[in-house]
Design a protein around this motif. Sequence first.
Motif, PDB file in Angstrom:
ATOM      1  N   SER A  79       0.386  -1.213   0.115  1.00  0.00           N
ATOM      2  CA  SER A  79      -0.010   0.451  -0.381  1.00  0.00           C
ATOM      3  C   SER A  79       0.702   1.227  -0.153  1.00  0.00           C
ATOM      4  CB  SER A  79      -1.141  -0.093   1.327  1.00  0.00           C
ATOM      5  OG  SER A  79      -1.906  -1.048   0.832  1.00  0.00           O
ATOM      6  N   GLY A 109      -5.164   6.067  -0.034  1.00  0.00           N
ATOM      7  CA  GLY A 109      -4.407   4.965   0.147  1.00  0.00           C
ATOM      8  C   GLY A 109      -4.045   4.611   2.119  1.00  0.00           C
ATOM      9  N   MET A 154      -4.843   0.969   3.705  1.00  0.00           N
ATOM     10  CA  MET A 154      -4.051   1.206   4.842  1.00  0.00           C
ATOM     11  C   MET A 154      -4.343   0.563   6.409  1.00  0.00           C
ATOM     12  SD  MET A 154       0.697   1.610   5.227  1.00  0.00           S
ATOM     13  CE  MET A 154       0.065   3.204   5.929  1.00  0.00           C
TER      14      MET A 154
END
Length: 505
Positions: A444, A479, A483
């Motif tokens: 990620s 993102g 994550m």
Amino acid sequence: MPGDRQPPAEMKRLSAAPDDDSSSTNSNDFQYSGFVKKVPLDGQYPDLDAESQNFLPEVNSGKKKYETEYHQGSASFGMSVFNLGNAIMGSGILGLSWAMANTGIALFVILLVAVAVFSLYSVHLLLKTANEGGARVYEELGQKAFGFPGKLAASCAITMQNIGAMSSYLYIIKYELPIVIQAFTGANNDEWYINGDYLVLLVSLSIILPLSLLRNLGYLGYTSGLSLLCMVFFLIVVIIKKFQIPCPLPMPESSNETAHRMNASFSSVNSTDDEDTCTPKYVVFNSQTVYALPILIFAFVCHPTILPMYEELKDRSRRKMQNVANVSFLAMFVMYLLAAVFGYLTFNIHVEAELLHTYSRFYKKDVLLLVVRLAVLAAVTLTVPVVLFPIRTSVSHLLCPNKDFSWIRHIIITMVLLGGTNLLVIFVPTIKDIFCFFGASAASMLIFILPSAFYIKLVKKEPINSKQKIGAILFLIGGIVVMVGSMSLIIVDWAMNSGGGDDGH
């Protein structure tokens, strides 16, 4: 007259520009195009400071600049597509059928398309940032964007991702080699050389460690091609076996002790005894669904190799390298989708996180499957040293950036990395956990967070309120959410299931 010679000189400057896409060029493009220090894939990452960057052209370097630009980059479009396909393809393909079993066909396809598209977008950000920042190495982009913390973040993410890949390869050795040995020797379950933990240590010490200690692994680069061919062969067999294996499945054949420890944990899709296990599901939600997205992210990560491949691309431009990525990602998308669909349709809720091992439960002595195992085992065994090489290079560069090569340091770092990875493989119960942990964390970072952060920081010509910058900011936020959310849900699932005892792979 000087005035007569000036237009050709300007035309020569324009023709020497490294990027035919006007949206990605600025004054820095011309400064770096002929002076970027090449980084061999099998060499140390250079610690490029301001003095070594050649920010301004040399006074008498007209002919030298032309020759440098003319000779740099020798990889054709087709070879670059093949190399990038090698970088994308890996052990992650073995976990996709299990991911589909825990999401359903429709939801899986949506996630697969989303991860592929987002991965391509991050490639776009990386290439544009590389042109603006004048860097051709991931860690160097981090250095330029955020100084040493940025370089450290990029290096740690790449190291973690490669450790995850290396661990997944060793897992394959741990769980497939005992089956191959039993098929050839007919050994019973009590023999020590059928124990996967002993075998992975033995292979690591006898084959992987000697190869990893070599200073130059250039000749092992061909194993990436071997690995890709093995996975293509594996995909063909998966498709063939779908039409040979009946449903409902036959009773599992007797297996070794390692396989018995692995049987229970991967029939994780919620079902009842009267459920038709031969009917595929299109949308599935259960406690294991959270693992699907990290597995897909792990399967598509290849971003540390994008910039070195861009550097080596013949007649390179950002648009051409983006087309290389488009073709490679499309090819891998098709392979991933076929492997997931046919593997899932073959076993449905009984599919395991490592698809190849699922076949051994029902057709342990099948000759074609045995050949596949041998091919995959050979490929992953020879690939581990190749994966370990950039990890060692990155660690050496971080710990001792200005010191000459030392065999003692070389051997110690190699043994620590390989020994730590073996411990990870022995004590972490499932390959699923490897896929998911490194997919949610390092992958990620490499796909979502770092490319967007570097882009926002280094691309100065676009204002912060431009569409491009807003898109990068949203990508960065997405993102971080992926994550943190994935890691949190995975940790919660680990905590809830830790008391019940995990059965292994």
